[in-house]
Design an enzyme around this catalytic site. Sequence first.
Site, PDB file in Angstrom:
ATOM      1  CD  GLU A  41      -5.570 -15.812 -11.647  1.00  8.51           C
ATOM      2  OE1 GLU A  41      -5.619 -15.425 -10.729  1.00  8.51           O
ATOM      3  OE2 GLU A  41      -6.816 -17.212 -12.057  1.00  8.51           O
ATOM      4  CG  ASP A  82      -8.280 -17.486 -14.905  1.00  8.65           C
ATOM      5  OD1 ASP A  82      -7.128 -17.281 -14.092  1.00  8.65           O
ATOM      6  OD2 ASP A  82      -9.308 -16.573 -13.683  1.00  8.65           O
ATOM      7  CD  GLU A  91     -11.254 -20.445 -11.936  1.00  7.67           C
ATOM      8  OE1 GLU A  91     -10.930 -20.414 -10.923  1.00  7.67           O
ATOM      9  OE2 GLU A  91     -12.214 -19.849 -12.289  1.00  7.67           O
TER      10      GLU A  91
END
Length: 291
Positions: A101, A103, A105
């Site tokens: 993953e 990211d 955010e």
Amino acid sequence: MASLRPLLVALFMLAIALDQSLVQANFSKSMYISWGARNAAIVGNGDDLHLVLDQTSGCAARSKRAFLFGSIEILIKLVPGNSAGTVTAYYLSSTGNKHDEIDFEFLGNVSGQPYVVHTNIYTEGNGSKEQQFYLWFDPTADFHNYTIHWNPTDIVWYIDSIPIRVFRNYESRDIAFPNKQGMRVYTSLWNADNWATRGGLVKIDWKSAPFTAKLRHFRARACKWNGPASISQCSSSSPANWWTAAAYRQLSNAKMGQMMWARDNYMIYDYCKDTKRFNGQMPPECYKQQF
């Protein structure tokens, strides 16, 4: 005719490259609403996506296709006003317990306070590689470009073409790197007031709901994942795989200068400097040169 053969081969390779790496479709063609359909809408000509959070639900969308290496970009206009407790997420992820993953955010905050940009990477199911930044502009006033560039050498997070973080491939030193699993593109808006703002101390003010984040111009110039065969196909150094070119293996001096400006002035957390968290046993990549 023999003299034309090299030209024909070159044109054939270019066609393969375009088919392999230029997935430039809008939201309506490339993504679908995967959660909270009542609170999400693909609008306009299909190039805009609106995500809404209210007391009943958040929402999410994901790409129809998975990728392995390339460049993923989205323009985002974040939730305005008092966004405390909300998280707008944009990330790449595979599936399963050993998932990879990458990211972005965006952690909301009370009116007048800056958003926190939270970045992280998971390799084979292990994360805890967070770096956080404040933004040097108001991300709610207009759309800004957030790009993840991912190739066999490194991962670079960009904001409006300015690199803020690099994670290099040290797999040869037994440090995992995400290069064997196709990842889809995900985006979501959700209630995270148990941790998002000041560690969960500031909760969502539902009187300010509904909260809306707007996304535009999703582009994936990336290698299409077609199963395990893509591991070698997408990583090979060939004209079709533009992301493996020498220019993408190291930031230029100009880009390095931009990144150091962002990190020196706007970085607020780096896991590699959090000795208390790891009891002095720092992750091995923290001892490696990342830039």
